[in-house]
Design an enzyme around this catalytic site. Sequence first.
Site, PDB file in Angstrom:
ATOM      1  N   CYS A  43      33.902 -28.023 -28.134  1.00  0.00           N
ATOM      2  CA  CYS A  43      33.216 -29.213 -28.420  1.00  0.00           C
ATOM      3  C   CYS A  43      33.683 -30.330 -27.654  1.00  0.00           C
ATOM      4  O   CYS A  43      33.181 -30.359 -26.329  1.00  0.00           O
ATOM      5  CB  CYS A  43      33.870 -29.929 -29.879  1.00  0.00           C
ATOM      6  N   HIS A 100      32.204 -25.640 -33.069  1.00  0.00           N
ATOM      7  CA  HIS A 100      33.462 -25.372 -33.561  1.00  0.00           C
ATOM      8  C   HIS A 100      33.617 -24.009 -33.844  1.00  0.00           C
ATOM      9  O   HIS A 100      33.629 -23.841 -35.204  1.00  0.00           O
ATOM     10  CB  HIS A 100      34.142 -26.455 -34.359  1.00  0.00           C
ATOM     11  N   GLU A 155      36.153 -22.320 -34.380  1.00  0.00           N
ATOM     12  CA  GLU A 155      37.402 -22.036 -35.116  1.00  0.00           C
ATOM     13  C   GLU A 155      37.184 -22.179 -36.417  1.00  0.00           C
ATOM     14  O   GLU A 155      37.830 -21.406 -37.244  1.00  0.00           O
ATOM     15  CB  GLU A 155      38.629 -23.103 -34.660  1.00  0.00           C
TER      16      GLU A 155
END
Length: 553
Positions: free
Chosen positions: A381, A507, A509
């Site tokens: 990001c 993102h 993750e």
Amino acid sequence: MSKFVFVTGGVVSSIGKGIVAASLGRLLKSRGYSVSILKLDPYINVDPGTLSPFQHGEVFVTQDGAETDLDLGHYERFTDTSMSRLNSVTTGSIYQAVINKERRGEYHGSTVQVIPHITNEIKERIHRVAKNTNPDVVITEIGGTVGDIESLPFLEAIRQFRKDVRRQNVVYMHVTLIPWIPSAGEMKTKPTQHSVKELRSIGIQPDILVCRCDRPLSLGMKEKLSEFCNVPEECVITAQDAKSIYEVPLMMENEGLAEQTINLLQLEHRQPDLTQWETLVKRLYSPSHKIDIALVGKYVRLNDAYLSVVEALRHAAISIGSDLNLRWINSEDLESGNIENYLTGINGIVVPGGFGIRGVDGKIAAIQYAKQHKIPFLGLCLGMQCAVIEWARNTARLENANSAEFDPNTTNPVINLLPEQQDVIDLGGTMRLGLYPCRVNPDTLAFKLYQQQVIYERHRHRYEFNNAYRNLFLESGYAISGTSPDGRLVEMIELPSHPFFIASQFHPEFQSRPSSPHPLFHGFMEAASIQGKHDFPEAQALDWVPEKVAGTT
């Protein structure tokens, strides 16, 4: 009809209710039961989207774009089930809904009160999760600590819940602390007794006690807790401190947490299949080598601010049999120019997301260092935006290049707002949020990692790559490896001449799981592992193909 488990906490905050709820979800799912987990947060913010990461840790983004508490990340990782905005409820959202109903006249002139209007709205949110996802069991975690003023409406609502849906369909689970007093040389049950007394004064008798402690509870201690707290001895569960949160489900299974819950809910007893989870923990505790990773961020004073990033790195480390040694680096410290003191000996550099200008120049310096020293780099990001700014300043030599977020008057806004965001004033919930498709370009590192032409990833940002600079970016040796399906938005960039240099506007993750690490993190950790053994002579492709790719359909 769904069954319901309510998880409360006592004595101290941050006692681990979220991990207990997630662990129970894992254990029930290992028996073939479908589960959804709901978080009731007592703060008055509508959601945590505008909260400082130092106050509340990371904001976890669901597929449908809800900005939620970090515990939802634990729920997803442990149960491998995607949550939604229905799974996150705050006091602010409850009062906002009730006030809106009152303004529309839906209460027909009634005086609007905490009971029944607020409590009914809370109960309706719990029922909504059951209705929309139809799980066998809905686990609801109540944030805060029993005795907090702001938690009282939630506790009253769940007290009423058992009456509404009948006793055999509800279990109350209380997570509490059993401290060890060194000077006395013994554990003390009195804090737990007081916590249960407080809960019972509200009208809730816990069915199961989960006792956090730093050593095993003796049989005598369990008998004492059973006697004083009016809980069957077999329902007094030891939750001893673990080296890793991923060991907790196995510990809870050995203590009989799921078995007692199933007994109380009158569900069918089934044999659990925890083979995959046992293998995961075994690999976690028997690494073959160590990898040193630098996480360069501005919120490193509170590790929870980057919780999903850390867990995604750990998932990838487990998958390749390595021990993750994380070096937390405050990006502001790199702005002094002594970058070698912080990054020497590092095998990989991660620059995660964030907002605001503070520490950005330090992130840019870390990216430049990774580029010059051929150290594997992963940007997330804001990390991608900083990589674009670094390129503009140091490769393209664009004077005063910056993001319009940091310098609205820059002559070279390589990162800028989309036209539809220009007039947005409110901060909460107004970004590009949630799951969006991304087309992965062939013959790129990203494609080698994903092995998919179209992926779906979660976003939380407002600014984007400025397409006015796209041709210059490509001509200078960089590659755009992922875009929106219409090609308008840049989603991933990489540097082909570098051993491993890739960054995403999204993102990744948020979609990593212990049993299926995200492709970008897996590839990054594999590259860092190679870096730890020897320097790259030249750029080389990674031949790993994921068994299951997070974020793809």
